[in-house]
Scaffold this motif. Sequence first.
Motif, PDB file in Angstrom:
ATOM      1  N   ILE A 249       0.832  -1.202   0.000  1.00 21.95           N
ATOM      2  CA  ILE A 249       0.000   0.000   0.000  1.00 21.95           C
ATOM      3  C   ILE A 249       0.867   1.252   0.000  1.00 21.95           C
TER       4      ILE A 249
ATOM      5  N   GLU B 263       3.988   9.971  14.722  1.00 21.58           N
ATOM      6  CA  GLU B 263       3.967   8.588  14.256  1.00 21.58           C
ATOM      7  C   GLU B 263       2.567   7.967  14.297  1.00 21.58           C
ATOM      8  N   ASP B 264       1.833   8.203  15.401  1.00 23.29           N
ATOM      9  CA  ASP B 264       0.526   7.578  15.559  1.00 23.29           C
ATOM     10  C   ASP B 264      -0.478   8.052  14.521  1.00 23.29           C
ATOM     11  N   TYR B 265      -0.272   9.275  14.040  1.00 19.07           N
ATOM     12  CA  TYR B 265      -1.230   9.843  13.089  1.00 19.07           C
ATOM     13  C   TYR B 265      -0.921   9.453  11.646  1.00 19.07           C
TER      14      TYR B 265
ATOM     15  N   THR C  59      -0.900   6.698   9.791  1.00 21.61           N
ATOM     16  CA  THR C  59      -1.838   5.902   9.014  1.00 21.61           C
ATOM     17  C   THR C  59      -3.058   6.732   8.625  1.00 21.61           C
ATOM     18  N   LEU C  60      -3.559   7.500   9.607  1.00 19.38           N
ATOM     19  CA  LEU C  60      -4.732   8.338   9.364  1.00 19.38           C
ATOM     20  C   LEU C  60      -4.449   9.338   8.243  1.00 19.38           C
TER      21      LEU C  60
ATOM     22  N   GLY D 220      -4.232   7.692   4.776  1.00 20.00           N
ATOM     23  CA  GLY D 220      -5.522   7.331   4.188  1.00 20.00           C
ATOM     24  C   GLY D 220      -6.271   8.543   3.678  1.00 20.00           C
ATOM     25  N   VAL D 221      -6.322   9.574   4.513  1.00 22.05           N
ATOM     26  CA  VAL D 221      -7.045  10.787   4.113  1.00 22.05           C
ATOM     27  C   VAL D 221      -6.403  11.387   2.863  1.00 22.05           C
TER      28      VAL D 221
ATOM     29  N   MET E 246      -4.722   9.897   0.569  1.00 23.32           N
ATOM     30  CA  MET E 246      -4.995   9.050  -0.602  1.00 23.32           C
ATOM     31  C   MET E 246      -6.382   9.350  -1.166  1.00 23.32           C
ATOM     32  N   VAL E 247      -7.363   9.465  -0.283  1.00 24.43           N
ATOM     33  CA  VAL E 247      -8.717   9.767  -0.748  1.00 24.43           C
ATOM     34  C   VAL E 247      -8.745  11.136  -1.419  1.00 24.43           C
TER      35      VAL E 247
END
Lengths: 289, 254, 318
Positions: free
Chosen positions: C243, C278-280, C282-283, C286-287, C289-290
């Motif tokens: 991904i 770091e924790d953010y 993935t969020l 994704g955002v 990418m959209v």
Amino acid sequence: MLGQIVVSGITIGAIYALIAIGFTIVFATNRVVNFAHGEFVMAGGMLYAYFTGVHHVPIAPAFLLAAVLSGVIAWVVYQVGLSDVDRDNHIAQVMITLGAGIALKGAAQVWLGKDTLFPPAFSGPASVAIGPLTVSSQALWIAGGLLVFLLALQVLLKYTKLGASMRAVSLNHYAATLMGISPGRAAAMAFVMAGVIGGAAGGLLAPLASTHYDNGIFLAIKGFAAAIVGGIGSPLGAVVGGLVLGLTESLAAGYVSSVYKDVVSLALLLFVLILRPQGLLGRALPQKL
Amino acid sequence: MLATRDVSKAFGGLKALSTVSVQIAPGAITAIIGPNGAGKTTLMNAISGFVAPDVGDITVNGASIAGRRPHEVCRKGVARTFQNLQMFSEMTVLEAVATGRHLHRRVPIYAELLMLPAAWRAERAALADARELLALIEVGESYWERRAGDLPYGYQRRVEIARALATEPAYLLLDEPAAGLNDEETAALGRTLGQLAARGLGIALIEHDIELVMSVSQQVFVMDTGAVISSGTPDEVRADPAVVRAYLGDAHAA
Amino acid sequence: MSSAIDRRLTLLLLALLPVLAWSTDNNFHKSILVFGVVNAISAVGLCLMLGLAGQISLGQAAFFGIGAYVTGNLVTKLGVEPVLAIVAAALGAMVLGWAISRPLSRLHDHYLAMATLAFGTVMYIGFANARDWTGGLDPGMSVPKFTVFGHDTSSMNALFVVSWIALALAVFVANNIFGHRIGRTLRALKMSSPAAASVGIDVVQAKAFVFAIGALLTGLAGGLYAFVARSFNAGVFGVGYSIELLMMVVIGSLSRVSGAITGAFIITVLPILFDRFEDYRTLVFGVTMVLIMKFMPTGLVDGLFSLGARLLPSGRRE
């Protein structure tokens, strides 16, 4: 031994069936394979664990809330992500739903935490004896959940106006538009239903198998495999596919190796996709040129 | 000779073709006409390999091509265009036609991956061939670098013909090439087809424009409900009562 | 943006990398640069598959893993010369790519994405459990220092040079494909597969070709990765990397070699710059990418370019 394997196969198969139903109704109305669908399931499980664990909400309202919120999440994913994307732009649909799924996973990681959660089972005794077999009570809830949702879905599709419009859109998108049906509304409703059912599947599964922000994509592949094996587009096919997949997996786990049970079910997905993309039950459609 | 012999094809219970035999001669234009749903496009799809016939044989100069895949049929010298345009929309016009030169690559693949001098020469030759074909088919130079999908409809039809010709076919199947063209463009198309036939190309023409069919073709097959109901020269077909009944009836009653 | 400009931009990027590498003495910065080059090679492979031929793959991590593990095993178990091991591993990945494309050739878009995702997952399970060959998730695999004919070339500088040469080769081949006959063949496949078949293109073979070349480049990157990372476990080769690669291509450009390279560096470097968040990650991933797919569907860098091109002339007129 075999009896116990069959019981666990049916249990997990029922979960796969619930996930597959979501793939199937979204595909039927949108012609989209929703790569975010596994995250709806994850969200259902995580939210159920969150409400019961952190806020000490009683089990029944926590479960319902988790399922409803998953439905809301699904609705948002449709409205923000897909509602205005060209139906024929498949690559964009794949990427957008994939991206939305990653975003949901990230959101769960940030707001619900990175720990594996073990929420409470729905009812008291951990297991009941049925004849010579031991069945966990959660498994009974899962089987019951599947039956309830199947029945509700049948009633909704057969006897309501919304259901009729969804069936019309799935049969012929263009003709439905001509008849004054809004395909957008049917598509959005399909997402909501997929979200609710998926979220419920997540909530039902979590007490049995724990829940973690990162397991959505895996649940998605399994649910999609069930939908494909049964023939995508038909809720009944989803149930058959789910059970076939669940039994195959638990037989593989019981007699071959639990490590490679996932390989067996993914291999089944690949075989069906390649050799019989219309599913074991579906009929082949002639290709249009 | 490109010929079908007793070709039948059914989709589900629907008989799309029943024992169809047509012959398409080199150096001539053979028209295949008939009302909508007569099976003309299915016949063309069967000949070009997009649909496998249930029974019957299809031969090019005696060699069977029945059931071969489309690219293999193309290699046997049969090219086609599509009723619903299948344009390489995102390419330039020149590239779209040069893609038709695909088969006639004489350079090994490693030479193309490394772009050795031989590959450059082949590349220049392919583009030169494409220019020549576009000129032949009367697509002006000002269009060559434009995005193929942006061209007016009539020009896209011509680009499709040029692309098919780039494969150096012995036979060319045209599925309603005049659809959407104005009178002037249709007349120009007729002249071009005549020239191509004069060079020895065998052309099969599926067309609704009866005037065009009658003026350019040497041989006509009339189809109705999946079967050939008449064949002959344009004049013979025009006089055939079966044809008048099935197809030309309405137009001639007036 | 024409393909000529793309080619010039690509060369510019290639030329810029050594300047960057030699302008820093910080070994950590250099290693990031090397990882960027390695990812860029993978991304160029996916760019050919997805951008050029329209064949989506969510299983590229499998080829990356094959590249790394075959290289590692050849070097540690058989004592093969490292460079030869990398080449052999890349060829191995190529054969695998070719082989899986044959049965997958009837699938496209959604189904192809799901099938490649399943393939990648199967391979990941294999990597995690074939512990004799891979070390699984724990302890993972350790690879000796990178050497060329016995000379120690394991410094970051040396690894940079080797990876850079591999990227340059990848770019050279990719550019040759893009602008010429093979590229036209693959683009034809993406735009209309009936029309492609009608001009004599063997659609199945063309798909197999692009899968093979995509797998070759990603496998090559995997082989290099083995020597750069020296120690790694199966977790590297999960769906996450597939991904991430897709993100690189989407961020950069769906159809430009220069875009794939830019995207690879953005995705490699940005998370390190923002490691406090770091924790953010993935969020945000994704955002982003959209948003890109919705508003700049040809890729972020491409979108910014065409935006710039639209703004500039009007600016001059004023």
